[in-house]
Design a protein around this motif. Structure first.
Motif, PDB file in Angstrom:
ATOM      1  N   GLY A 218       0.899  -1.145  -0.056  1.00  0.00           N
ATOM      2  CA  GLY A 218       0.049  -0.148  -0.017  1.00  0.00           C
ATOM      3  C   GLY A 218       0.673   1.279   0.032  1.00  0.00           C
ATOM      4  N   LEU A 219       0.213   2.399   0.240  1.00  0.00           N
ATOM      5  CA  LEU A 219       0.779   3.751   0.394  1.00  0.00           C
ATOM      6  C   LEU A 219       1.303   4.327   1.592  1.00  0.00           C
ATOM      7  CD1 LEU A 219      -1.993   5.479  -1.874  1.00  0.00           C
ATOM      8  CD2 LEU A 219       0.355   5.013  -2.657  1.00  0.00           C
ATOM      9  N   TYR A 220       2.547   4.624   1.539  1.00  0.00           N
ATOM     10  CA  TYR A 220       3.292   5.499   2.636  1.00  0.00           C
ATOM     11  C   TYR A 220       4.399   6.273   1.759  1.00  0.00           C
ATOM     12  CZ  TYR A 220       7.400   2.308   2.270  1.00  0.00           C
ATOM     13  OH  TYR A 220       8.544   1.594   1.943  1.00  0.00           O
ATOM     14  N   ARG A 221       4.559   7.518   2.666  1.00  0.00           N
ATOM     15  CA  ARG A 221       5.253   8.627   2.156  1.00  0.00           C
ATOM     16  C   ARG A 221       6.398   8.886   3.137  1.00  0.00           C
ATOM     17  NH1 ARG A 221       0.232   8.401   1.693  1.00  0.00           N
ATOM     18  NH2 ARG A 221      -0.743   8.902  -0.296  1.00  0.00           N
ATOM     19  N   ILE A 222       7.616   9.360   2.321  1.00  0.00           N
ATOM     20  CA  ILE A 222       8.944   9.821   3.059  1.00  0.00           C
ATOM     21  C   ILE A 222       8.917  11.155   2.460  1.00  0.00           C
ATOM     22  CG2 ILE A 222      11.324   9.551   3.389  1.00  0.00           C
ATOM     23  CD1 ILE A 222      10.851   6.498   3.400  1.00  0.00           C
ATOM     24  N   PRO A 223       9.195  12.130   3.137  1.00  0.00           N
ATOM     25  CA  PRO A 223       8.987  13.623   2.791  1.00  0.00           C
ATOM     26  C   PRO A 223      10.488  13.650   2.037  1.00  0.00           C
ATOM     27  CG  PRO A 223       8.557  13.568   5.052  1.00  0.00           C
ATOM     28  CD  PRO A 223       9.074  12.136   4.772  1.00  0.00           C
ATOM     29  N   LEU A 224      10.422  14.519   0.822  1.00  0.00           N
ATOM     30  CA  LEU A 224      11.521  14.852   0.009  1.00  0.00           C
ATOM     31  C   LEU A 224      12.367  15.692   1.065  1.00  0.00           C
ATOM     32  CD1 LEU A 224      10.317  15.303  -3.459  1.00  0.00           C
ATOM     33  CD2 LEU A 224      10.773  13.031  -2.074  1.00  0.00           C
ATOM     34  N   GLY A 225      13.749  15.691   1.199  1.00  0.00           N
ATOM     35  CA  GLY A 225      14.471  16.745   1.791  1.00  0.00           C
ATOM     36  C   GLY A 225      14.503  16.622   3.300  1.00  0.00           C
TER      37      GLY A 225
END
Length: 334
Positions: free
Chosen positions: A200-207
């Motif tokens: 599924g979906l998960y996110r790691i912030p850019l920067g």
């Protein structure tokens, strides 16, 4: 998951969740990509969501920019980072500037995926590391993951970003982490903590950098494959080093870098690309500007040679544990 599977999982999840996303490039459809990152996506999501493109990098990126301005979120693949130069004008003159030159009326929310770096005996036209070129272009973001967990989360975040993102995938890490010793086989991601990749979906912030290892004696800055080579060098040299995985070089987590260098007082920068004009020079300048009074030794850079990619000598060209260990020793002698 290994990195190939993690990237495939990210693309699959976004195609399923967002009908405005689509994937195209050379051999990405029926064949599933030369490294199999898009394997099965055309069969699952259809010919209109994952399809092959002619051998025309400029045409691929130009088409993606038009799609993005129209409201789609295209994910074009350039088969090798070495091939991206025919599309450079489109990326620099169009994609990077579109939102600014139109006063926000049009965007280019495209994610350009491309395998990059050496270590697979690909020769001069399949092994280059051009990240510093893109880092210099305002309006482009540049992301370089070092492990499967980060690769999936960063790719999902990049696809959802409204600016154009250059997403560089280290080929040496596709199947497993590599410690830089050319006489050792590539390790498997099996059992590695970063191989635990959720569905599924998960996110790691850019920067947002990652502290791979905490330490007090010296800060080591790296990204992509060099994170694993640096870790091997730290273990072999028995230095109490803090290893910072940048994860993205634009945007750059300068706060994490400064906090680490002010703590340790020393800094070693590692990248696979050539030294002169490489991104390590920018990192060194940023550290010197912000940490001058905290530095106890000159900043060291361990990089590739200032030559065209030397296929016959690539394992000497790469920063390896021995060269990195020597740099760690030098900064600790001050």
């Amino acid at each position: 998951m290994n990195m190939i599977q993690a990237l495939n999982s990210a693309l699959d999840a976004k195609l399923a969740q967002d009908p405005e996303t689509l994937i195209f490039g050379e051999d990405v459809g029926y064949f599933g990509g030369v490294f199999r990152v898009t394997d099965g996506l055309q069969k699952k999501h259809g010919l209109k969501r994952c399809f092959d493109a002619p051998i025309s990098e400029g045409g691929i990126i130009a088409t993606a920019i038009g799609m993005g301005a129209y409201g789609l979120r295209p994910i074009p693949e350039i088969q090798f980072a070495d091939y991206i130069l025919p599309a450079f004008d489109q990326l620099v003159s169009e994609a990077a500037r579109l939102r600014y030159r139109s006063n926000g009326e049009f965007w280019a929310p495209i994610t350009v995926r491309s395998p990059y770096g050496g270590g697979i005996f690909g020769g001069q036209t399949h092994s280059q590391s051009p990240e510093a070129i893109f880092a210099h272009i305002t309006g482009l973001k540049t992301v370089i993951p070092s492990n499967p967990y980060d690769a999936k989360g960063l790719l999902i975040q990049a696809i959802e970003d409204d600016d154009p993102v250059i997403f560089l995938e280290p080929k040496r890490l596709y199947n497993g982490p590599f410690d830089g010793h050319h006489d050792r086989p590539v390790a498997s991601w099996q059992g590695h903590p970063a191989a635990e990749v959720p569905e599924g979906l998960y996110r790691i912030p850019l920067g947002e950098a990652s502290i791979v290892r905490t330490g007090e004696a010296v800060t080591v800055l790296a990204y992509g494959t060099m994170v694993h080579v640096a870790l091997a060098a730290i273990h072999e040299s028995d230095v109490d080093a803090e290893l910072v995985d940048l994860r993205s070089i634009v945007p750059l987590d300068i706060e994490a870098i400064v906090a680490s260098v002010r703590k340790t007082g020393r800094c070693v920068i590692i990248h696979e690309a050539s030294r002169f004009g490489g991104f390590g020079g920018e990192l060194s300048a940023l550290v010197q500007e912000r940490c001058f009074l905290h530095l106890e030794a000159p900043i060291e850079r361990v990089c590739g040679w200032d030559t065209p990619y030397p296929h016959a000598f690539e394992w000497d060209y790469f920063p390896g544990p021995q060269r990195i260990s020597a740099a760690l020793t030098r900064v600790l002698e001050y």
